[in-house]
Design a protein around this motif. Structure first.
Motif, PDB file in Angstrom:
ATOM      1  N   MET A  73     -50.868  19.227  20.692  1.00  0.00           N
ATOM      2  CA  MET A  73     -49.826  18.211  20.821  1.00  0.00           C
ATOM      3  C   MET A  73     -48.889  18.473  22.010  1.00  0.00           C
ATOM      4  O   MET A  73     -47.961  17.710  22.254  1.00  0.00           O
ATOM      5  CB  MET A  73     -49.001  18.132  19.532  1.00  0.00           C
ATOM      6  CG  MET A  73     -49.830  17.845  18.287  1.00  0.00           C
ATOM      7  SD  MET A  73     -50.710  16.290  18.378  1.00  0.00           S
ATOM      8  CE  MET A  73     -49.368  15.168  18.116  1.00  0.00           C
ATOM      9  N   ASN A  74     -49.146  19.520  22.773  1.00  0.00           N
ATOM     10  CA  ASN A  74     -48.269  19.911  23.873  1.00  0.00           C
ATOM     11  C   ASN A  74     -48.550  19.052  25.109  1.00  0.00           C
ATOM     12  O   ASN A  74     -49.289  19.437  26.006  1.00  0.00           O
ATOM     13  CB  ASN A  74     -48.452  21.394  24.193  1.00  0.00           C
ATOM     14  CG  ASN A  74     -47.485  21.904  25.242  1.00  0.00           C
ATOM     15  OD1 ASN A  74     -46.784  21.139  25.891  1.00  0.00           O
ATOM     16  ND2 ASN A  74     -47.465  23.207  25.411  1.00  0.00           N
ATOM     17  N   TYR A  75     -47.943  17.869  25.144  1.00  0.00           N
ATOM     18  CA  TYR A  75     -48.205  16.967  26.264  1.00  0.00           C
ATOM     19  C   TYR A  75     -47.668  17.507  27.583  1.00  0.00           C
ATOM     20  O   TYR A  75     -48.169  17.169  28.650  1.00  0.00           O
ATOM     21  CB  TYR A  75     -47.692  15.547  26.002  1.00  0.00           C
ATOM     22  CG  TYR A  75     -46.199  15.385  25.902  1.00  0.00           C
ATOM     23  CD1 TYR A  75     -45.399  15.358  27.033  1.00  0.00           C
ATOM     24  CD2 TYR A  75     -45.598  15.226  24.663  1.00  0.00           C
ATOM     25  CE1 TYR A  75     -44.029  15.190  26.934  1.00  0.00           C
ATOM     26  CE2 TYR A  75     -44.227  15.046  24.558  1.00  0.00           C
ATOM     27  CZ  TYR A  75     -43.450  15.034  25.702  1.00  0.00           C
ATOM     28  OH  TYR A  75     -42.095  14.875  25.602  1.00  0.00           O
ATOM     29  N   MET A 103     -51.681   9.620  25.465  1.00  0.00           N
ATOM     30  CA  MET A 103     -52.041   9.393  24.063  1.00  0.00           C
ATOM     31  C   MET A 103     -51.087  10.116  23.118  1.00  0.00           C
ATOM     32  O   MET A 103     -50.942   9.729  21.961  1.00  0.00           O
ATOM     33  CB  MET A 103     -53.491   9.817  23.790  1.00  0.00           C
ATOM     34  CG  MET A 103     -54.492   8.827  24.369  1.00  0.00           C
ATOM     35  SD  MET A 103     -56.203   9.076  23.828  1.00  0.00           S
ATOM     36  CE  MET A 103     -56.551  10.737  24.326  1.00  0.00           C
ATOM     37  N   LEU A 104     -50.419  11.143  23.637  1.00  0.00           N
ATOM     38  CA  LEU A 104     -49.422  11.875  22.851  1.00  0.00           C
ATOM     39  C   LEU A 104     -48.024  11.295  23.060  1.00  0.00           C
ATOM     40  O   LEU A 104     -47.024  11.938  22.780  1.00  0.00           O
ATOM     41  CB  LEU A 104     -49.452  13.363  23.209  1.00  0.00           C
ATOM     42  CG  LEU A 104     -50.737  14.087  22.809  1.00  0.00           C
ATOM     43  CD1 LEU A 104     -50.775  15.491  23.407  1.00  0.00           C
ATOM     44  CD2 LEU A 104     -50.861  14.147  21.288  1.00  0.00           C
ATOM     45  N   ASP A 105     -47.970  10.056  23.545  1.00  0.00           N
ATOM     46  CA  ASP A 105     -46.729   9.308  23.728  1.00  0.00           C
ATOM     47  C   ASP A 105     -45.818   9.866  24.806  1.00  0.00           C
ATOM     48  O   ASP A 105     -44.594   9.807  24.691  1.00  0.00           O
ATOM     49  CB  ASP A 105     -45.960   9.157  22.410  1.00  0.00           C
ATOM     50  CG  ASP A 105     -46.687   8.247  21.442  1.00  0.00           C
ATOM     51  OD1 ASP A 105     -47.329   7.283  21.907  1.00  0.00           O
ATOM     52  OD2 ASP A 105     -46.612   8.491  20.231  1.00  0.00           O
ATOM     53  N   ASN A 106     -46.405  10.397  25.881  1.00  0.00           N
ATOM     54  CA  ASN A 106     -45.618  10.824  27.029  1.00  0.00           C
ATOM     55  C   ASN A 106     -45.645   9.693  28.062  1.00  0.00           C
ATOM     56  O   ASN A 106     -46.604   9.570  28.818  1.00  0.00           O
ATOM     57  CB  ASN A 106     -46.179  12.104  27.632  1.00  0.00           C
ATOM     58  CG  ASN A 106     -45.365  12.570  28.819  1.00  0.00           C
ATOM     59  OD1 ASN A 106     -44.266  12.091  29.056  1.00  0.00           O
ATOM     60  ND2 ASN A 106     -45.915  13.495  29.574  1.00  0.00           N
ATOM     61  N   PRO A 107     -44.613   8.873  28.116  1.00  0.00           N
ATOM     62  CA  PRO A 107     -44.632   7.707  29.000  1.00  0.00           C
ATOM     63  C   PRO A 107     -44.570   8.038  30.486  1.00  0.00           C
ATOM     64  O   PRO A 107     -44.979   7.238  31.317  1.00  0.00           O
ATOM     65  CB  PRO A 107     -43.396   6.917  28.567  1.00  0.00           C
ATOM     66  CG  PRO A 107     -42.479   7.937  27.985  1.00  0.00           C
ATOM     67  CD  PRO A 107     -43.374   8.968  27.350  1.00  0.00           C
TER      68      PRO A 107
END
Length: 121
Positions: A73-75, A103-107
């Motif tokens: 989960m470490n984007y 995909m891990l919600d890092n815009p």
């Protein structure tokens, strides 16, 4: 782990004769110069940032790979790994890392992902 040597059992110490010029792995480099390696995702991430800042991109990528193996989960690791991949002309790997990051919600990685894939259709 061998406490006296600071190395895992069965691990061999890298050749100290290369004067830092050899293509040793990040783990070998850390063992040779520091005597230990990180035991968690954050430690590997910070080592990756250190290698990245030194422009040692291959070692940096290795560290980020270890970081996300321990914490998928470490984007942040995917984000900087992508930039290191770009620096060594690994565009496909950079795109894969950026896809994981978004995909891990890092815009913040959408822009670079679009720029890298704009000619890939």
């Amino acid at each position: 782990m061998s406490v006296a040597a600071g190395m895992p059992e069965g691990a061999s110490r890298p050749n100290a004769d290369d004067g830092g010029r050899g293509q040793s792995s990040s783990e070998e480099w850390l063992l040779l110069r520091i005597g230990v390696v990180p035991r968690n995702s954050l430690g590997w991430f910070r080592c990756g940032v250190g290698f990245y800042n030194k422009k040692e991109y291959t070692k940096s990528i290795e560290c980020f790979e270890k970081s996300v193996e321990l914490d998928p989960m470490n984007y942040n690791a995917y984000q900087i790994m992508a930039r290191a991949c770009i620096a060594v002309n690994r565009k496909d790997d950079a795109i894969a890392a950026l896809k994981q990051s978004v995909m891990l919600d890092n815009p913040s990685d959408w822009q670079l992902l679009v720029e890298l894939t704009s000619n890939s259709i």
